[in-house]
Each structure stands twice: as structure tokens, then as C-alpha cells.
Design an enzyme around this catalytic site. Structure first.
Site, mmCIF file in Angstrom:
data_model
loop_
_atom_site.group_PDB
_atom_site.id
_atom_site.type_symbol
_atom_site.label_atom_id
_atom_site.label_comp_id
_atom_site.label_asym_id
_atom_site.label_seq_id
_atom_site.Cartn_x
_atom_site.Cartn_y
_atom_site.Cartn_z
ATOM 1 N N GLY B 85 -1.620 0.426 -34.226
ATOM 2 C CA GLY B 85 -0.768 -0.376 -33.338
ATOM 3 C C GLY B 85 0.083 0.402 -32.260
ATOM 4 C CB CYS B 86 1.226 0.018 -28.862
ATOM 5 S SG CYS B 86 1.545 -1.780 -28.796
ATOM 6 C CG ASN B 87 5.270 -2.276 -31.382
ATOM 7 O OD1 ASN B 87 6.136 -1.643 -30.480
ATOM 8 N ND2 ASN B 87 4.890 -3.188 -31.543
ATOM 9 C CB ALA B 88 2.029 1.462 -35.823
ATOM 10 C CB THR B 90 6.114 4.350 -30.199
ATOM 11 O OG1 THR B 90 5.056 3.673 -29.293
ATOM 12 C CG2 THR B 90 7.054 4.913 -29.347
#
Lengths: 279, 279, 279, 279
Positions: B85-88, B90
Site C-alpha cells: 500500500g502507498c500509505n504502508a 510511506t
């Protein structure tokens, strides 16, 4: 200008200029100062956060802190009211009813703010240009350096009866108006929600959403309202309070007008009940 | 398409569709899945966060978690890589080197994210319209409901050797690209900065700024870089780590390309060293 | 709803729905229709621009075209008022006083418009998503295909006493509100400016700037005002007229309220004198 | 800096500074000037549009106008190349193949431009602030006052063999990058489209869309491409040509690199074939 003929003046000046002006105004003129000069009552605190000695320390004790909902009676009788910082207002609406309540851990409060660009006014700085801001997101004054911390320290410590310090990080996001504060505390979410609802039950501008619903900047932009929401977390005992207002209204000039209404004996909400502007 | 003739395929599909497809692909075809289907190794965890049983649980143990810098060797030999995931991504770049280090309190980690709108893809939802988003700032999936928490739980618990849960709140801000994660931890800022610098010393895409400097989204937009910064707070023992990357590059397709390079024996940085685009 | 008990209804419906509803409403109810159903008086023209026969052609002659400043008396007595298109209003304010004046070449009029995104409402189309619009600029319906041309043809031909056709190109620019029309005509700039000033001398919402000054969208956003400016060109006999208004106010709902005020015998400006919102 | 050791320098300076510098550079150093100092060959024209006498008039005749596709051979052999204005490039791509063709009325050409904010660089002006521009749309230098008119006059008159003047109005719209020029001419749309297609058939960066399709800024943002489209109008003999490019690429630095490639004997497209960035 014949200031003596006026009932009330608004001062919207760069920080540091009001203190020299106010002391020369006739005592009969009421003053609402939108700048930072009279927000801090302690000359030492003023010097710490603003980097210079106060020029009218004799007026500091007289100034009433302009957070209307909590200083209403004093504002009604005040000669000099100090408008609060816009960040300071947003976060205090989330926290003040909780500080002396025993509901939250006073040593573990964290406010992460997302701020519209108009908070910086029209100052000609490279980082305020459209091309710099329109596709960027960035924090500033991180790590406990922002001047509004002086207001938090003053007000929360007063409420708690002992020193309270919070963590506070503002961020610039590319909208013109609005502040969204995500305030993280330790305490029971349901009890916190109930305390905010009780505290603001009769307030015309402070709206506490039903438990679990959280507000957005667009709900208040262009209006004098502050919306608040509370939710728990999957981790027990952690609570998120979201507070949002329009920094150019409830965060500064709307607040100033609300205070001036009180000082002049007018209805407090006069001229301030306009709906948000969307989109 | 004659899939058997291909060396590698990228799958960029709505969540849930990859699992049915991958099991029917020839074993000779390597797969980089940009969706969520193979990020979680535990079928129960998948069902918990995605609301339905996994359709190819036999492939879950085989899939390598695609956070390149931490799974590089496994990715090189993998047949199936699950893009994170992109949040994951970051937040993990900010925290992974610290989880097993003893430097931070594992029970008090908080990540507040500011996310560009492209994270939602091109889905036709009213809250993705220009008129809804262009002047709004709002959180979503607050309180521990976002699916990327499954990835955090899996990875951080594995690193710590015991269950670790973090607080995580994403917010939508009106930029197209970019995620800025403000990660609040308890621990010594200097030691934390040193640990991140040491961990990422040789990494081409992970840049740790000098102590006290914090990155902005505009520093990485359009590139495959992730910038990290660390600062202390006026309150002793509190540390802010800021991590930022472009969700469409390092947060998804850049990462996918980086992994594919490894899987195909190409130079890892091939096609990925472009500078950020500004403004 | 007991429509018979109402004095007036506003209809804000997708194009095509009002015509079926209005004919079934009690004759005692006044109607302000914000859609396109009753803008064109000629059934053939309606069918040409909207692609289907009108369902209440008997009501078309009765409907008054809602451009308040030019149909004021008829609106006061009307039962049914058809709100104008937002583009149509913006351009007509620039041109109506000139059409029958002999001051401009009626066969060489060109309007190039820059339109905020809210003109498209909340329709779920991919090209209305934040990610599609926030960094794009593009024309649409170019070459004489936009439906508002039907209104121009009807109104300008009526004023001129012979067929008049203009060129008209709208463009989408990433603001929420506002239309800026750059209207290019052939004629003497000074005389054109004087004609507009004379025509709008007593109008509360139409402001003609001093000669050579041209308005911007930000001057009117959030208000019911339309600002107009005129300048000449280095090429003799060429004139640029700029007209700007807020499509959600003077371009639709503000106009509707202004007309309703007239129809109900209220002061025409009631509820409409709010200042623009900036920023 | 030992300029004598260099093959080529790029000069990106405020207008007026290059002319003093270039005359003191060793003749062996090739120069690509991105400013306005050498765009106009006639000292009188320079003084007219820039308000001061040229300081190196002896170099003006030597400078080659940097519109690559039309001065390719001269640029290859040039010592000094003058980068064109970004507006000037956008409009010339739409018009140059038509000027000497007899296909359009040379006395009735109108260009209405929508410009991204980065055209103004990083100059600290109040009207370049985020809060001023993010919700505004406004023209500037209307009525024939913009300096790029000097370039149009010079180039179009040279091509036509007689004086040609066009109307030209730029507008600021809130995007960072991109210019969209809507160019209105009188002539047959099909013939005009065919002429542009023929003229640009082999050009790597100039793309003429199929007849009736018109480009958008987002098609070229971040790339060195210029997209062109042509459509007719419901009024016979009226044609709209839309030209769009990224002012920071094909409109300035991309063009500069393209020219430097030629001057250094490198492949003209080297480093310039990157795809647009979306979103």
C-alpha cells in the site's frame, strides 16, 4: 482620525505594532486587537515567544484573551481584547473542556494541524507563491517552535492549575481557508464526546457532531462556525478529536466581530450567522 | 494474450481480481501485483481487512511483500511480488529500522498522513470530484479502520517478535500526488536519526535529511525518491519523523518497476532515477 | 407537498424534467425554473439544441426569459420564469446594449470563456474528477456546438431584428466558481464603453469599470455582481469587453432569487447584496 | 568560471542582463539565451517593447531566433540563439505554416491564451501569491500591450512580406504549467488542418490531432511536445486552432535544450522524449 470620537477600533497590524498604538489611544475607545501583542499576559512569556520585550507591559494584565466562548463575561466589560491565534483557537475548542476534567492524560496531548495558506496573510515570501504552494504539502515550525504554543501553555496551565505542555505541528496544505486540527489524546472517547457536547450545548457557533462523525474543512469554510468530532481507536483508550474552523472567520475576524458585538452590547451573533460557502 | 510467452506481468486491478487471475497464469510468468490481494500472508487477516475469504490462499505464503529495500533478496528470486500500500510504504520507511532497535516505545506510535487525491484512482465517487476536493481537507477511515493497518500489523509484529499496533489517520488534501507522513514516536531524536541514516546509507531512493531538517512533498513529486527527516520536540523524549514519497511512483508503480528490475536481473534503478518535477 | 399552498417554487432539475412537472402544477403557483426547459421560446429551436421535442410547448410562449435587467417588468408579472444559462448571462451582459446600437459589427462577434468547474454540477463523470481537472485547461463544445448558443441566437436576433450568430468557445479552468468572458468585437472602444455605462447606470448588480480597466473572477466570486470592463486594442477598431460573474450566483441561483423577489413583490436586491468572498 | 573552456552556456537571466554579458564572452563559447534580449532583431523594436536601448545592438543581427522547427539550419550553425517567448512559441506553432499560404485572412487573427502561473517565474509580486491566484482567472496586458507582440510582428511580417499584426490576450489560470492558445482565424478549417499536418509531418515534438479533435494542457504537461488541433465553426469560414505546450519545456528550457543539441551536433531529441506527467 479623531479616535476619541470612536466607540471601538479593530487593529489588524503586523505583530509588535499594536502595543505602541494602544497605549496612546484615549481610554474611552474600546480596542479589539487581531494581532499577537496582547495574547500573552506574562511579559517574560511574550519576550520568549516574540523575541523582544513588550512595549506596553502595563496593559498586558488588562487585556482579555479573546476566545469568546470562554471569556464572554470579561470580554463584555473589557476595554482591550486580544484576538487569539487561529491555530490556538482551533485546538483550544477541542481541548479546553477536557483539561480540568480528569478525562485525559495532560502529559500526552498531540495536535497535528492542516492549515490553509491565507494564515500567512499577503506577505511577499517565496514560499507563499502559487507555484510553490499549489502542489506541495509541508510542515513548519515543527518540534515545539510555533508561537501559538505560548497561548496553549498559558491557557492550559491556567485551567489545569499546573504546567501543561502539548505537542503541536502545523502543516501547509493548498487551500485558501480553513484549519483542520487532528488532536490525539489518551482517554475514553465516549466520555470525551459527552464532555464536549455538554460544554458547547448552548453555543451558537460550536457544533459537536454525533459520536464517530468527524468534520471537514468544507463544512465551515466562509462561516463563523467551528465543527468538532470525536472518535475512538481500535487501540483502547486512544481518542481522536477533530476541530475545524475558517481561520479568516472564527479564527480571526469573525471572532473579532463576535467580541466587538459583546463589547458594544449588541447581539453576539449579529452579522455572523452566514452559512458556509460551498464549493 | 499468450501469457506463457511473457517473462513478467504487472497486474493493476481492483482489489480482489488478482487472486483469481494469478492462480491460472503459467508458473513460468513472474507477477508483480500492484493491488492488495497478496500483501497479507495470513488468510484470516486478509478476510478481516478485506471482508471476504481469499480465493487463492495457497499462493499467499509464496508472495513476497514488495517493500524493496527490506525484501530485496526474496524479491530477486520471487515468482509473485505483492506491491505494498502507498500509505504502508510511506510509514514503514519511517519506522522499520526502529521497530526492533529498542529506540522507541512500540506501544505509542502515531502516524498522521496527508494524502494526494490520486491515491483514489479514477473511481467515480462524488467525493472525488474537483468541486468537492479542491477546497476541502478531511480525514478518512479514522480510528483504526484503514486497510493498510493490516500491513502495519503484519510487518511490525514480525519485526518486533510480538504484536505491535500503531495509530494511523490518513487525510485527503488537494494535491494530485504525494503523501506526507508525520510519524510521532517516543524515543531520543538523535538516536532515531542516526538509526535511519545508518539503515539507509547505501539506498539509492531513500534520503535521510540532516538532523532537524524535514522534507516536503514537492521534494519528491514525480520521482521514485522517499525523503525522511527527524526532529526532536521541546518536550523531552518526543520525536517527529517525516516521511514523504510520490504515491504514484515509490508508492506504487515506481516500486513495481524497481521490483521487476530485480526479478528480471536488471539494474535495480533502471528507468527510475528521474528528478522530481517542480512545480 | 401541497403545491397549491405555495406562492412560488424553484425548480433545479436535470434538463428535460421541468417541462413535465410545470404543466401539472396549479396555475396559482409561480415558478422559477433554473434549468434549460423554458429558455427557448421556439419549439423547433428547443428540439434542435436539446435533441428532443418539448413536452409542454403550450407553456413555452408564456415563460419569461429570466435575464432580470432586461426582462424586469415581464418577470414582475410572470407566472413562469426561465433562468438563463450561466454562459448566456455572462456574454449577454457584455453585448445586449450594443446589439441594436449600430456600434459593433454584428457579423463578427467572438466570445472566449473561462469557466469554473461547478458549472458541471455534481455529475459523476471522469473528466470532473479532481485528478483530471486540477492541472488541466481545455475547451469543450467548440465550433458552435454549445447549447447556450440557442439562447444567444434567440435573444440577439430579436434585438437586432435580423438573424445574428456569434462565435462562442467555453473552456474549463480549475477554479470552483466564476466565468470570465473575453468578448471580442469590432467597433469603437470608447463608444462601446459609454454605451455599457449608460445602459447599466442604475443597476445594482452590474458594474462597469472605468475605461481600460478589466475585471477578474476574484472580484465577484461569492456575490451576485457582474463586473464589466472595456479596452481598445493597438489595432484600430478592435475592442475587448470582459464580463465576469459567479456562475452559482448571478449565473443561476442568485439570478433566480432576484427574479423571485420581483415576482413576490419584494425588494429586488433582498438577500443578494453580500460582498464577494476573498480569498 | 573559465568561460573559455566551455562549449556552450545557457543564460536564464532577468530581461536586460544577457546583452551585457554575451558581448564579453569569448567568441568560442556558444550561447543559448532563455531571456528576451535577442529575440528582436531591430534595435528600434527592442526599445519600443522593452523600454530601453539595446546595449549590444551589434550582436542582434547575429542572434538566431530559437523557434527550432523553423530555424533549424541556422541554429545548427549559430553562435548565439535567442529562446522565444513561451506565448510566442505557442501561437507561432498554430500560425506560421498559414501566414504565407493564402489560407487565412492576415488582418483578422486573434489569439486568446490561458497561461499557467509559472510563466511569471519566482518573482515576489502580490498577484503571484497562492491566495491571490488559486481561485482567480484574469487577463493581463490586454489590448495589444504584451511584449511578445514584438515577436509576432517581427516573424509574421517577415513571413508575409508585409506588416501583419495580430490580436493577442493572455490570461492567468491557476495551474502551474501549460499554455493553451485558442487561435481564431478566417479561412477554411479543412485546408488549414491539412496545411498544419503537412508542415509538421516529420516533426518529433509537434503533433497535429485528427480534424475536429482539440488538445488539452494535460496532454503535454511535463513534456516537450506541442499538440495542435483544428475545428471549423457553425459559421462558415471561421476556424479555431488550439495549440498547447508546457511553458517550462517546449516553451523555454525544453526548447533551449533542443537548440543546444543542434548546436553541439547531438541528436536533436536527446533528453527530450519523456512522456507527459499525469496527473
Amino acid at each position: 482620525v479623531d479616535f476619541g470620537a470612536l466607540d471601538l477600533v479593530f487593529l489588524a497590524l503586523p505583530h509588535g505594532l499594536s502595543q505602541a498604538i494602544v497605549k496612546d489611544l484615549p481610554r474611552s475607545v474600546k480596542v479589539v486587537d487581531l494581532g499577537a501583542d496582547f495574547r500573552l499576559r506574562d511579559p517574560a512569556m511574550y519576550e520568549k515567544w516574540y523575541g523582544q520585550p513588550h512595549q506596553a507591559p502595563e496593559l498586558q494584565p488588562e487585556a482579555v484573551y479573546g476566545l469568546t466562548e470562554f471569556y464572554r463575561d470579561a470580554i463584555r466589560d473589557a476595554r482591550l481584547v486580544a484576538g487569539t491565534g487561529c491555530n490556538a483557537a482551533t485546538v483550544q475548542f477541542a481541548l479546553r473542556p477536557l483539561i480540568g476534567s480528569g478525562l485525559i492524560d495532560l502529559d500526552d496531548i498531540l495536535a497535528d494541524l492542516k492549515n490553509g495558506i491565507s494564515g500567512a496573510g499577503r506577505s511577499l515570501k517565496e514560499n507563499m507563491l502559487f507555484t510553490e504552494r499549489s502542489t506541495d504539502v509541508a510542515g513548519y515550525a515543527q518540534g515545539g517552535k510555533h508561537r501559538h504554543l505560548g497561548e496553549f501553555d498559558q491557557e492550559f496551565s491556567l485551567l489545569a492549575g499546573r504546567p501543561v505542555q502539548i505537542q503541536f505541528t502545523p502543516h501547509l496544505v493548498p487551500v485558501n481557508r480553513g484549519i483542520l486540527a487532528s488532536v490525539y489524546v489518551k482517554g475514553d472517547a465516549g466520555a470525551i464526546h459527552a464532555a464536549l457536547q455538554a460544554a458547547y450545548a448552548g453555543e451558537p457557533f460550536l457544533q459537536v457532531l454525533p459520536f464517530g462523525q468527524l468534520p471537514a474543512v468544507a463544512h465551515v469554510t466562509g462561516s463563523n462556525f467551528c465543527h468538532l468530532g470525536v472518535t475512538g481507536d481500535r487501540i483502547n483508550g486512544r481518542t481522536l478529536i477533530v476541530s475545524t474552523l475558517d481561520n479568516l472567520n472564527k479564527g480571526s475576524s469573525g471572532q473579532a466581530l463576535q467580541n466587538a458585538n459583546l463589547m458594544l452590547g449588541l447581539p453576539e451573533t449579529q452579522g455572523l450567522m452566514g452559512a458556509p460557502v460551498f464549493p
